[in-house]
Design an enzyme around this catalytic site. Sequence first.
Site, mmCIF file in Angstrom:
data_model
loop_
_atom_site.group_PDB
_atom_site.id
_atom_site.type_symbol
_atom_site.label_atom_id
_atom_site.label_comp_id
_atom_site.label_asym_id
_atom_site.label_seq_id
_atom_site.Cartn_x
_atom_site.Cartn_y
_atom_site.Cartn_z
ATOM 1 N N GLY A 126 43.823 28.618 40.996
ATOM 2 C CA GLY A 126 43.567 27.209 40.683
ATOM 3 C C GLY A 126 43.826 26.865 39.233
ATOM 4 N N SER A 206 47.930 33.535 42.252
ATOM 5 C CA SER A 206 48.201 32.537 41.224
ATOM 6 C C SER A 206 47.351 32.829 39.984
ATOM 7 C CB SER A 206 47.951 31.133 41.779
ATOM 8 O OG SER A 206 48.474 30.147 40.923
#
Length: 564
Positions: A126, A206
Site C-alpha cells: 500500500g 509491493s
Amino acid sequence: MLKLFLVLFLVSLVNVNAKRPIVEISNGKIRGEIMFTPNNRSFYAFRGIPYAKPPLDDLRFQPPQRLDDWEGVLDSDAKDRMCVQTTSNLMPNEGEDCLYIHVYTPKLPTKKQKVSLPVMYVIHGGAFVLGTPTPAMLGPHYLMDYDIVIVSVGYRLGFLGFLATEDLNCPGNNGFKDQQFGLRWVQENIHKFGGDRRRVTIFGESAGAASVGYQLLGSNAKGLFNGAIMNSGSSLVNWSLQRNPKKIAYRFAKHIDPRIDENNTSTSELMKFFRTLKVQTIKTACTELFGEGLLSLHYRTLAGFLFAGTIEPEHEGAFLTKAPYQMLLKGDFNVVPTMLGVTSEESLFLGNDLTMEGRMVHYNKNPEHLVLPSMHVTDPDSIKKAGQTIKDLYEPSGSLDLSRALSIKYFSDTTFDRPVMKQAEMQSKYTDVFLYMFGYSGEMGKNSLSSHVPGAEKVVHAEDMMYLFSSVESKDIYSFRSQDRKTMKRMLTLWSNFVKYRNPTPKRLEILENVIWPRIRSLDMIPYLHINDTLKVKHNYKKKMMDVYKHLYDTYAEQSLDVY
C-alpha cells in the site's frame, strides 16, 4: 414445546462458545474464532492481538514499546483496526492505536498433541501509506488448506510511521521497527498457536515486498526469520527510500503552519509541534501533499515516496544506517533463501491514467528526465546521453509518447522490474534465490488496477495476490474456469512449499507439471519460472533492458549507489 426449544437453543449457544478457542500467550489469554476455507475446512483465527503499546501521545514517533499484560480473556475489539491511511476522511476503524497482529492456524497444540507448523509472516502493501493486515485485504482462507500458520501485522504508515528528521529526535523507520517488533512477538508466542518459531518466512507484496527487503537488511533482525518472499518489490526500488526526510518534515510542518521553517524551529521543537496535531489534521495535510489514490501516489515513485525508509544516524536501536545497495553488494544482510518476482506488466494500471500522454510528451522532449536522481548522474552532457539511451531502448525510431504500451513498459521496468532483478542477482551470490515472472491472465486475478492496453503485457501489479489471498475483491473460486483454479492451486503449492522447505519445488508434483524450479547459480544464465497457462523455466528475463542499465550505471554514475 417452547421450553424444549429454549433449552436446545441455550445448549447450542454453550456449544458455540465452547468451540471458540482460548490461547494463553506471554501477555495474557486471547479468545479466537473459527473460520472456514472455500473447501469447507475449519481453521482458527485470532484477530486483533495487541503486540505493542498503542503509539499515542508521547509514544507518537517513538519505536514500539513492550505491551503491558492484561487480566482475564481478551476478546479483541480490534479485529478490523487499521493504521492511519493517507486518505481524506477518517474511517471508524482507523486510528493510531493500530499495532495489532492476526494469527490464523489450521491446528492448535493440546496437552496430548504437539503441533509445530511453518509460519508465513505477512507484511501488507500500500505504498507505505495505505493498507490493512485484516481479511479485507489479506484473507488467509486459501492458504489454510496447506498446513501453515499465517501471521499478518499492522504497522504505522505514512507520516506517523516514516517521518524522520535525520537526527535522534526522530531517526525514522518506525513502520519497519513495528514490523520487526512483531517478528519478536512471533518468536515469543507463535508456538502457542502451533507455529514453529525456527521456521518463519517473511512475505510481502509491493511496499510489503520492499518491507521484506528492508527486514533482510535490518541490523537487529538476525534469527527472527529464515526465509523471505518478495512479490513485486525489493529494498532496491527507488520509491522505498526517502533521501531528504528532514526537508520533507519541515515542508509538512510549513504546510500546516506557514510560520515554521528550519531557521526558526529546531527538530526538537518540530517534534513537539507534530505531537500536538490531531489525526484528521495529519490526514488532510498528507492528502494535500501526497495526493489520494494509486495514480497520485505513483507520480512520486520516481523520486521516492514522501514517507518511506531512510538511512538513520548511528545509534542503539537503529534499523538501517547504510544504503541498501551497498549492504547487498557486501553481503551485509540477513542471508536466507529468498523467492521474488514480478507480474508481466506491473505498471499496466497507468492505462487508466488520463494524463499519461502529456507526461510522455514531456519525456519525449526532455529525455534527460528519464534519468532518475538515484542514478547519481549530475554532469549535464552525461545526463543527456543517458536519457537518450533510455529513450532509444523503448522507442529508437520515433516518439515515446505515441505508444502508451511502450511508456507503460518504461514505468514497469523502472518502478519494479529492474530493482527486483538486481536484488535477485546480488542476493544470489550469498544464498539460494528463486526468481519468477507471473504472466497468467485470468478472470480470478482481475482487480481494481486492471487495464487493457494494446501492445502491453496483460498482468498488472497485484494480480498474483488474487490467487494467494482472499480480499474484498475476491469472488467464489468455483465461479471461475478450471484453468484459473489450477493456476491458483499451483501458486498456493509453490508459495506454501517455500514456506515449508525454503524451496518451491522440493520434489516433482503433477500439479506443477513435474517442473523443478532452479535457483540462480550463474549471472550469465539467470533462470526464472514463467507462470502462465503452463509452468516453464526460462532464462535471462529482460536481459536487454538490464544490460543497457548496467552500461549506464557503469559509465555515468558519479558516486556509490543506494538503490537501483
